[in-house]
Design an enzyme around this catalytic site. Structure first.
Site, short mmCIF file in Angstrom:
data_model
loop_
_atom_site.label_atom_id
_atom_site.label_comp_id
_atom_site.label_asym_id
_atom_site.label_seq_id
_atom_site.Cartn_x
_atom_site.Cartn_y
_atom_site.Cartn_z
N ALA A 66 0.98 -1.10 -0.01
CA ALA A 66 0.05 -0.32 -0.02
C ALA A 66 0.44 1.19 -0.20
O ALA A 66 2.24 1.07 0.51
CB ALA A 66 -0.62 -0.04 1.73
N GLY A 105 0.57 -5.08 0.60
CA GLY A 105 -0.47 -4.69 -0.44
C GLY A 105 -0.56 -5.49 -1.73
O GLY A 105 -1.07 -6.37 -2.18
N GLU A 108 -0.45 -9.48 -1.92
CA GLU A 108 -2.01 -9.76 -0.98
C GLU A 108 -2.82 -9.64 -2.30
O GLU A 108 -3.20 -10.42 -2.76
CB GLU A 108 -2.83 -8.93 -0.11
N GLU A 128 3.99 -5.57 7.22
CA GLU A 128 3.46 -4.51 7.65
C GLU A 128 4.32 -4.50 8.96
O GLU A 128 3.77 -3.46 9.61
CB GLU A 128 1.84 -5.27 7.73
C1 3H9 Z 1 0.68 -2.07 3.53
O1 3H9 Z 1 0.50 -2.79 2.36
C2 3H9 Z 1 -0.55 -2.39 5.00
C3 3H9 Z 1 -1.64 -3.09 3.42
O2 3H9 Z 1 -1.67 -4.72 3.93
C4 3H9 Z 1 -2.85 -2.68 4.04
C5 3H9 Z 1 -3.59 -1.59 3.39
C6 3H9 Z 1 -5.48 -1.92 3.26
N1 3H9 Z 1 4.11 3.17 0.19
O3 3H9 Z 1 13.53 1.60 0.53
P1 3H9 Z 1 13.89 2.86 -1.03
C7 3H9 Z 1 9.14 4.99 -1.36
S1 3H9 Z 1 1.71 -1.40 4.23
C8 3H9 Z 1 4.95 4.37 -0.10
O4 3H9 Z 1 15.05 3.42 -0.80
P2 3H9 Z 1 15.10 0.14 -2.39
C9 3H9 Z 1 10.23 5.83 -0.23
O5 3H9 Z 1 10.05 6.16 0.85
C10 3H9 Z 1 2.81 -1.37 3.24
N2 3H9 Z 1 6.51 4.73 -0.68
O6 3H9 Z 1 13.79 1.58 -1.91
C11 3H9 Z 1 11.45 5.90 -1.20
O7 3H9 Z 1 11.04 7.12 -1.55
P3 3H9 Z 1 11.77 8.53 -1.50
C12 3H9 Z 1 3.97 -3.11 3.38
C13 3H9 Z 1 7.42 3.93 -0.64
O8 3H9 Z 1 15.08 -0.48 -3.42
C14 3H9 Z 1 11.63 5.26 -2.50
O9 3H9 Z 1 9.91 4.41 -2.43
N3 3H9 Z 1 4.81 -2.11 2.18
C15 3H9 Z 1 6.96 2.35 -0.34
O10 3H9 Z 1 16.46 0.34 -1.05
C16 3H9 Z 1 12.27 3.84 -1.87
O11 3H9 Z 1 12.10 3.88 -1.60
C17 3H9 Z 1 6.38 -2.19 2.85
O12 3H9 Z 1 6.44 -1.75 3.65
C18 3H9 Z 1 5.53 2.49 0.51
N4 3H9 Z 1 5.17 1.27 0.46
O13 3H9 Z 1 14.01 -0.59 -1.54
C19 3H9 Z 1 7.45 -2.11 2.30
N5 3H9 Z 1 7.93 1.78 -0.29
O14 3H9 Z 1 12.92 8.04 -3.08
C20 3H9 Z 1 8.32 -0.90 2.26
C21 3H9 Z 1 9.40 2.59 -0.60
O15 3H9 Z 1 11.40 9.94 -2.02
N6 3H9 Z 1 8.71 -0.61 0.86
N7 3H9 Z 1 8.61 3.75 -0.99
O16 3H9 Z 1 13.19 8.53 -0.12
C22 3H9 Z 1 10.10 -1.23 1.14
O17 3H9 Z 1 10.44 -2.00 1.78
C23 3H9 Z 1 11.45 -0.45 0.30
O18 3H9 Z 1 11.21 0.55 -0.21
C24 3H9 Z 1 12.10 -1.50 -0.83
C25 3H9 Z 1 12.38 -0.86 -1.91
C26 3H9 Z 1 12.17 -3.20 -0.35
C27 3H9 Z 1 10.37 -1.93 -1.74
#
Ligand code: 3H9
Length: 704
Positions: A66, A105, A108, A128
């Protein structure tokens, strides 16, 4: 190809429709993406010439979850549930094509597809929990139906990313595609599904693995017990467990979903998740330094010199050896050098014994280490990190020598935790190359690196220290020169108040309990006992003037002597000490203080609010770039509980007006140690929070 919206395309390969998402950086499920998915799938389903549908993403990853920045804002566009229902209810097979990471998400959504194809480098996870949440779009109900209850419990409470090969074994993924050929493989899979009339497999209908866990509540009881220490204080792990329990025990999939929804809503509107989401973004912000562009030229660090082979120098060296960078480590005496090198080897061998490294890895790292007694051997290194005794005259002597020995253009860093970097730099003819790189003990374990920019430190050197931190797996916050920088400067009022509270009536174990219950791994007195009470204590000069002096004089110098503030048994379990209690009583009598009873709430406020005030002073003086950097320092260097977001976020949470009122009250009772920072006063007057402050340039002028 048809553009569905700005982030979604629909195309066809024969009778296979391909819905392609392209929403950089990580294809997060924002309103556009959800709308695009809903419309794209509807069109494909309605198109009679389409027989099956592939969902694929452009860019570096499949959907990473999400959009975290949308939480707490009014809902917009199609809901995630709508999207999932369209996909799962599709009368044509849907195949999710996964590369990069399918997270939260994202996974999911993929679990609503009928089949999943992934490249071997892909990873799947429900992380999450790391932002104080649970998978709130059916993940807790679908995951255990595929991987089983135990594996699901582990995945949702750890948030770990599981590799595609393991996913294939567990059934999360149906087929591996050759790397770089995902689209072709997914389309081929879809064609096969059509040709073979494969069933529309819905994960929600698959109950076999849940049935196996029914009537076995011990699975959950044991899991909770085994992880109690790790989960202490956090709400999200327990809520995730309850959802998996609901998957097993609820009468239907829909009932399980209802529990998931209810618990998700509780978490997403609570302060813990707000704190953890804030930290998620703070961890990414911290790398951005106003005035230093991402493309600032850096100095290639191919060889490092470390001065000092004690605990600190050894730990710092290991960081570089771990990533294949050769280290020359310097000591003044052969014995100390041998001891330092032996400790590094022992640490690695212990890791190997635990199975986290092979003996070959150990030898590879040790081969990169060159021990020496000659500072001259550092002539050709690209970066020197000095970790000698914390005394200005010694540091200046070392830097004066380095100036004459080390090649031009190398970074000259000091690991000082307190001393003035500008003064250290003044011992050289190249202050532009001098910087503080403050590691935290144990330096091979602790994630924080506090980089300290001096008045003359160049942009290139700051950028190099930042990049180096990333390379060795640390998180680096930039600080300006002031006593104790960010972390230790704020630790100082906490220690001061802890000591004062003891004089007023609290016992050390009361203070420790209150701060432990707040969420710290240990309280200040337990920390002193662990570090050793005799740091900075000199026997010959001790006149029994403080409680600490008296304890040290009795050879109660902390855990290492079996006693300090606490008594310790053979297994290092502590218990309140009557000896300490007696000494404290004596001191209280001497100072004429009438002991009073002090609540845990007051202990927390007295220890924490002055820290928040000090943090405000740091910001006011421009010695930190942003409030969230201060929080990063405290979470990663001092064990501040992440679910409270760091001291500045905590200040915002309890209300800066409340913090200010207390500071004023204490100032009038106990003097100017509690003088409120001007910034705190200003923010309260303007009804603002620390998180409203924009990033600021670092003030590199010497403190007045
Ligand atoms: C969810 O899914 C809830 C659902 O179950 C239910 C809903 C009803 N959203 O980490 P990076 C941005 S909760 C918004 O440096 P990497 C991040 O801020 C979500 N922004 O890259 C950054 O921005 P900036 C569950 C996001 O290659 C840029 O993307 N998912 C999100 O080192 C690059 O990110 C997670 O918790 C997001 N979801 O790593 C996964 N994700 O460049 C969270 C990233 O402006 N994400 N951004 O600073 C991660 O673990 C890592 O970002 C990922 C890439 C491994 C994907």
């Amino acid at each position: 190809m048809t553009a569905i919206n700005a982030v979604t395309d629909l195309s066809k390969d024969g009778d296979i429709a391909i819905v392609t998402l392209n929403s950089p950086p990580v294809n997060a499920l924002g309103a556009d993406v959800r709308d695009g998915l809903a419309q794209g799938f509807k069109q494909a389903i309605d198109d009679p010439s389409v027989k099956a549908i592939v969902l694929i993403c452009e860019g570096k990853t499949f959907i990473a979850g999400a959009d975290i920045s949308e939480f707490g804002k009014p809902p917009k566009g199609a809901s995630l549930f709508e999207v999932e229902n369209i996909i799962e209810g599709s009368p044509k097979p849907v195949i999710a094509a996964i590369h990069g990471t399918a997270l939260g998400g994202g996974l999911e959504v993929a679990l609503c597809a009928h089949y999943r194809v992934a490249v071997p480098s892909a990873k799947c996870g429900l992380p999450e929990v790391n932002i104080g949440l649970l998978p709130g779009a059916g993940g807790t109900q679908r995951l255990p139906r595929i991987v089983g209850v135990e594996a699901a419990l582990d995945m949702v409470t750890s948030g770990k990313h599981v590799g595609a090969k393991q996913c294939l074994e567990s059934g999360l993924v149906d087929e591996l595609a050759p790397e770089g050929k995902l689209k072709e493989a997914a389309v081929a899979f879809a064609k096969k599904a059509v040709a073979e009339n494969k069933p529309l497999k819905k994960v929600r209908d698959n109950n076999a693995k849940l049935e196996a866990a029914r009537g076995k509540p011990e699975i959950f009881a044991n899991f909770r017990k085994a992880n109690a220490k790790k989960f202490r204080g956090f709400m999200a792990p327990e809520y995730n467990i309850q959802c998996i329990e609901a998957a097993v025990n609820a009468p239907s999939f829909e009932e399980g979903l209802k529990t998931e929804r209810k618990l998700f809503m509780e978490l997403v509107t609570g302060t813990q998740s707000a704190a953890q989401r804030y930290v998620f973004f703070a961890e990414r912000q911290v790398w951005k330094i106003p005035g230093i562009a991402d493309d600032t030229p850096t100095i290639p660090v191919k060889k490092v010199g470390i001065i000092g082979a004690g605990t600190m120098g050894g730990g710092i060296s290991m960081n570089f050896l771990n990533v294949g960078i050769p280290v020359t480590i310097v000591e003044t005496k052969q014995e100390a050098l041998d001891r330092g090198v032996a400790t590094i080897r022992k640490n690695y061998e212990n890791t190997a014994k635990k199975g986290r490294m092979t003996m070959e890895d150990v030898e590879k790292r040790m081969a990169l280490l060159t021990p020496t007694l000659k500072l001259e051997d550092l002539a050709d290194v690209d970066m020197v990190i000095e970790a000698v005794f914390e005394r200005m005259d010694i540091k200046k002597d070392v830097f004066g020598k380095l100036d004459k020995i080390v090649k031009k253009g190398a970074v000259l860093a000091s690991n000082t935790s307190y001393l003035n970097i500008d003064e250290i730099a003044s011992a050289t003819t190249r202050p532009q190359d001098v910087i503080g790189m403050h590691f935290f003990s144990p330096a091979n374990v602790m994630r924080l690196l506090e980089n300290v920019r001096g008045e003359k430190t160049s942009d290139a050197v700051v950028a190099t220290a930042t990049q180096t931190a990333k390379k060795i797996g640390k998180i680096a916050a930039l600080a300006g020169v002031c006593p104790g920088f960010i972390g230790n400067r704020m630790l100082s009022p906490r220690q001061r108040e802890a000591q004062k509270l003891v004089m007023e009536g609290a016992m050390p174990w009361d203070v420790d309990r209150a701060l432990y219950n707040f969420g710290f791994p240990m309280g200040p007195f337990q920390m002193s006992d662990l570090a050793g009470l005799d740091i900075g204590w000199v026997k010959e000069n001790s006149k029994g003037e403080t409680i600490r002096d008296r304890l040290c004089e009795l050879d109660r110098r902390g855990q290492k002597t079996g006693a300090g503030y606490y008594d310790y048994d053979a297994n290092r379990n502590n218990s309140p000490s009557p000896v300490t209690a007696e000494i404290i009583e004596e001191f209280r009598k001497k100072s004429g203080v009438n002991s009073r009873s002090i609540s845990d709430e007051e202990i927390v406020e007295r220890c924490i609010y002055p820290m928040i005030n000090e943090g405000a002073k740091i910001l006011e003086e421009g010695k930190a770039l942003r409030a969230s950097d201060i929080d990063i320092v405290w979470i990663n260097g001092y064990g501040w509980p992440v679910y409270r977001g760091g001291p500045m976020f905590y200040g915002d949470t309890v209300g800066l007006d409340k913090v200010l009122a207390k500071m004023k009250e204490w100032q009038s009772q106990m003097g100017d140690a509690f003088k409120p920072s001007a910034l705190l006063e200003k923010l309260v007057a303007e009804k603002k929070k620390f998180s409203d402050l924009p990033p600021q340039p670092l003030n590199t002028k010497p403190a007045k």
